[in-house]
Write a protein that holds these residues in place. Structure first.
Motif, PDB file in Angstrom:
ATOM      1  N   ASN A  77       0.955  -1.384   0.013  1.00 43.29           N
ATOM      2  CA  ASN A  77       0.038  -0.079  -0.021  1.00 43.29           C
ATOM      3  C   ASN A  77       0.900   1.163   0.018  1.00 43.29           C
ATOM      4  OD1 ASN A  77      -2.273  -1.622  -0.006  1.00 43.29           O
ATOM      5  ND2 ASN A  77      -2.349  -1.387   2.381  1.00 43.29           N
ATOM      6  N   LYS A  78       1.898   1.347   0.695  1.00 42.95           N
ATOM      7  CA  LYS A  78       2.777   2.437   0.696  1.00 42.95           C
ATOM      8  C   LYS A  78       3.414   2.677  -0.600  1.00 42.95           C
ATOM      9  CE  LYS A  78       6.922   4.457   3.322  1.00 42.95           C
ATOM     10  NZ  LYS A  78       7.865   3.866   4.323  1.00 42.95           N
ATOM     11  N   TYR A  79       3.996   1.590  -1.200  1.00 43.04           N
ATOM     12  CA  TYR A  79       4.367   1.789  -2.625  1.00 43.04           C
ATOM     13  C   TYR A  79       3.308   2.166  -3.515  1.00 43.04           C
ATOM     14  CZ  TYR A  79       6.249   0.173  -7.148  1.00 43.04           C
ATOM     15  OH  TYR A  79       6.584   0.067  -8.386  1.00 43.04           O
ATOM     16  N   LEU A  80       2.043   1.696  -3.547  1.00 46.88           N
ATOM     17  CA  LEU A  80       1.203   2.262  -4.343  1.00 46.88           C
ATOM     18  C   LEU A  80       0.976   3.789  -4.097  1.00 46.88           C
ATOM     19  CD1 LEU A  80      -1.292  -0.593  -4.520  1.00 46.88           C
ATOM     20  CD2 LEU A  80       0.381  -0.120  -6.345  1.00 46.88           C
ATOM     21  N   LYS A  81       0.822   3.952  -3.085  1.00 44.58           N
ATOM     22  CA  LYS A  81       0.504   5.472  -2.591  1.00 44.58           C
ATOM     23  C   LYS A  81       1.725   6.206  -3.309  1.00 44.58           C
ATOM     24  CE  LYS A  81       0.483   8.465   1.428  1.00 44.58           C
ATOM     25  NZ  LYS A  81       0.644   8.698   2.930  1.00 44.58           N
ATOM     26  N   GLU A  82       2.779   6.065  -2.909  1.00 39.95           N
ATOM     27  CA  GLU A  82       3.876   6.730  -3.601  1.00 39.95           C
ATOM     28  C   GLU A  82       4.021   7.020  -5.054  1.00 39.95           C
ATOM     29  OE1 GLU A  82       7.621   5.071  -1.970  1.00 39.95           O
ATOM     30  OE2 GLU A  82       7.251   5.656   0.093  1.00 39.95           O
ATOM     31  N   ARG A 132       1.161   6.587  -6.936  1.00 35.74           N
ATOM     32  CA  ARG A 132       0.232   7.680  -7.404  1.00 35.74           C
ATOM     33  C   ARG A 132       0.408   8.872  -7.288  1.00 35.74           C
ATOM     34  NH1 ARG A 132      -3.485   3.939  -4.641  1.00 35.74           N
ATOM     35  NH2 ARG A 132      -3.180   5.479  -2.772  1.00 35.74           N
ATOM     36  N   ILE A 133       1.132   9.278  -6.193  1.00 33.34           N
ATOM     37  CA  ILE A 133       1.759  10.758  -5.882  1.00 33.34           C
ATOM     38  C   ILE A 133       2.767  11.189  -6.819  1.00 33.34           C
ATOM     39  CG2 ILE A 133       3.160  12.418  -4.093  1.00 33.34           C
ATOM     40  CD1 ILE A 133       1.730  10.755  -1.925  1.00 33.34           C
ATOM     41  N   GLU A 149       1.904  18.432   0.657  1.00 31.45           N
ATOM     42  CA  GLU A 149       1.726  17.239   1.415  1.00 31.45           C
ATOM     43  C   GLU A 149       0.155  16.888   1.816  1.00 31.45           C
ATOM     44  OE1 GLU A 149       6.242  17.476   3.085  1.00 31.45           O
ATOM     45  OE2 GLU A 149       4.358  17.701   4.549  1.00 31.45           O
ATOM     46  N   ALA A 150      -0.592  17.850   2.082  1.00 23.22           N
ATOM     47  CA  ALA A 150      -1.975  17.537   2.545  1.00 23.22           C
ATOM     48  C   ALA A 150      -2.739  17.063   1.490  1.00 23.22           C
ATOM     49  CB  ALA A 150      -2.480  19.197   2.704  1.00 23.22           C
ATOM     50  N   LYS A 151      -2.715  17.418   0.207  1.00 24.44           N
ATOM     51  CA  LYS A 151      -3.287  16.769  -0.733  1.00 24.44           C
ATOM     52  C   LYS A 151      -2.749  15.201  -1.127  1.00 24.44           C
ATOM     53  CE  LYS A 151      -5.049  17.348  -5.417  1.00 24.44           C
ATOM     54  NZ  LYS A 151      -5.062  18.646  -6.634  1.00 24.44           N
ATOM     55  N   ALA A 152      -1.341  14.926  -0.880  1.00 25.67           N
ATOM     56  CA  ALA A 152      -0.867  13.859  -0.964  1.00 25.67           C
ATOM     57  C   ALA A 152      -1.568  12.696  -0.021  1.00 25.67           C
ATOM     58  CB  ALA A 152       0.651  13.816  -0.812  1.00 25.67           C
ATOM     59  N   GLN A 196      -7.922   8.596   1.420  1.00 25.58           N
ATOM     60  CA  GLN A 196      -9.455   8.574   1.262  1.00 25.58           C
ATOM     61  C   GLN A 196     -10.020   8.579   0.074  1.00 25.58           C
ATOM     62  OE1 GLN A 196     -10.268  12.239   3.675  1.00 25.58           O
ATOM     63  NE2 GLN A 196      -9.291  11.557   5.178  1.00 25.58           N
ATOM     64  N   THR A 197      -9.327   8.520  -1.048  1.00 25.90           N
ATOM     65  CA  THR A 197      -9.700   8.627  -2.295  1.00 25.90           C
ATOM     66  C   THR A 197     -10.189   7.103  -2.740  1.00 25.90           C
ATOM     67  OG1 THR A 197      -7.729   8.392  -3.332  1.00 25.90           O
ATOM     68  CG2 THR A 197      -8.715  10.710  -3.102  1.00 25.90           C
ATOM     69  N   ASP A 198     -10.984   6.438  -2.141  1.00 22.46           N
ATOM     70  CA  ASP A 198     -11.289   5.243  -2.293  1.00 22.46           C
ATOM     71  C   ASP A 198     -12.800   5.028  -2.803  1.00 22.46           C
ATOM     72  OD1 ASP A 198     -12.326   5.911  -0.166  1.00 22.46           O
ATOM     73  OD2 ASP A 198     -12.280   3.929   0.855  1.00 22.46           O
TER      74      ASP A 198
END
Length: 437
Positions: free
Chosen positions: A180-185, A187-188, A202-205, A210-212
């Motif tokens: 999950n951490k890798y997928l988040k990075e 997407r950013i 960073e706030a938007k990242a 929550q964008t599920d």
């Protein structure tokens, strides 16, 4: 000689003989105990036995040897007694002693004293512990619980500790967390590459957690728990809701349960400025059209006698539809090749023959005054798919080539009977003789 068969009978398994008077006294005593007139019977441990218990339950089976006297021990769950403690489970994975060197009589493969090399469950080593003296396996605890029940003896989960599987669950949780951490990075990073002029804070990242809104969940309506489909959890916040595109009550219908609006809410607006034109547009694109054609093919095949049903066997219907399309394409290509081979291809740039362009040819035929051919060959008359100029029964003309007296007949022999044998000139003379007055 007289041979006799002698059987040795265990007297302890034979019920003692009772006279009629003793049997009657026992029945009266049981009735008195059930009525409460006599105290209940007591077993060897001093516990009272309920007199209302059926006889087939209270009596000890013949195959269980117990002390004399009434007892209900055969109805209770037996428990093993190990070192003065009641025990009914094995200690799985328990170890007794860890040796550092090989001992005489131990397993030659792993070095444990509790089994031999044939019963060893470890991987067969290239050089056993007997010769290397290293990596000696600990001695296992071997228990023999003789008083276990039938089910306990055959329970392969007896003594299993569920906490021993906790490290496997922990490993998978760490793996999922890292994924999950890798997928988040990722997407950013993709968002930063697409927006070169806009800096992603960073706030938007952090809001990417929550964008599920695209998460698919089951929607349950029935009381029995049956799911009726799948819906998205949330819509994109920036998108305008479908029911807000036209507030007129007579506009397109909106279904709040399925969140669908099939018709166009603004049919009179400019098509170039419309962003949403209804859900029915997507029903006529993509795989929806192919699914509809496959359904029509299944219905037509079922009407022609094939055992195919779209809802009962969708895989079979799809397989037949694929075969139908392949055969149709092959026949179409064969037809095209046949036509091109016969008439040519005008789009290829090749020069076509003049007889095909103008409907003329260089064939020269010369006739005389009576219409007979002097030079050349006359153009052949095209024949039909039916048999022509076929004479049978020695006839030289077909039936129907002669008409006389409102009857059809053969011109060669002047006969009116069909499929008759031709008699030639004799038949003609006979017919003329019959027709003369």
């Amino acid at each position: 000689m007289v041979s006799t068969n002698r059987h040795i009978i265990d007297k302890s398994l034979v019920a003692p003989f009772k006279s009629r008077q003793e049997h009657r006294k026992n029945i009266e005593l049981e009735e008195a105990r059930k009525a409460g007139l006599v105290p209940a019977e007591v077993d060897k441990n001093g516990k009272e036995i309920n007199p209302h218990i059926p006889k087939y339950v209270a009596d000890t089976p013949w195959y269980i040897k117990t002390e004399e006297g009434p007892s209900l021990e055969h109805q209770r769950k037996p428990e093993s007694n190990v070192n003065g403690k009641k025990k009914s489970q094995y200690d799985r994975g328990a170890k007794l002693f860890q040796a550092l060197t090989y001992r005489k009589g131990a397993c030659t493969n792993c070095g444990s004293m509790k089994h031999d090399a044939k019963s060893c469950t470890e991987r067969t080593r290239k050089v056993g512990a007997k010769w290397t003296g290293k990596y000696i396996a600990p001695d296992e605890m071997i228990e023999t619980l003789a008083l276990l029940s039938y089910d306990e003896k055959r329970d392969r989960w007896n003594g299993y500790n569920p906490s021993s599987y906790a490290h496997v669950i922990k490993r998978y949780e760490l793996h999922q967390e890292a994924r999950n951490k890798y997928l988040k990075e990722e997407r950013i990073q993709k968002l930063e590459d697409e927006t070169d002029d806009i800096r992603v804070d960073e706030a938007k990242a952090d809001e990417s957690k929550q964008t599920d809104f695209a998460k698919v969940e089951k929607r349950v309506r029935t009381t029995g728990g049956g799911s009726t489909g799948t819906v998205r959890n949330l819509r994109i916040r920036e998108d305008t809701a479908k029911y807000l595109r036209n507030l007129d009550v007579n506009s397109a219908h909106y279904d709040p349960k399925s969140r669908s609006m099939r018709e166009n809410p603004n049919p009179d607006a400019d098509p170039n400025e419309q962003f949403y034109v209804g859900d029915n547009v997507w029903r006529n694109t993509g795989q929806a059209l192919e699914f509809g054609q496959m359904n029509i093919h299944a219905l037509e095949a079922f009407e022609r006698g094939q055992d195919v049903h779209m809802q009962a066997a969708p895989s079979q219907a799809e397989f037949l539809y694929k075969n139908y399309k392949a055969i149709k394409e092959r026949l179409t290509s064969q037809t095209n090749c046949t036509i091109l081979e016969k008439y040519g291809n005008a789009a290829s740039g090749e020069e076509l023959p003049k007889e095909l362009l103008l409907g003329q040819s260089e064939r020269d035929v010369e006739y005389d005054r009576s219409g007979r051919i002097i030079k050349g060959k006359e153009e052949a008359v095209p024949r039909s798919k039916y048999a022509e100029d076929v004479s049978i029964n020695n006839h030289t003309c077909v039936w129907g080539s002669w008409w006389k007296g409102h009857q059809w007949g053969y011109k060669c022999c002047k006969q009116f009977m069909r499929n008759s044998y031709c008699t030639g000139a004799a038949g003609v003379e006979a017919a003329i003789h019959l027709l003369e007055p």
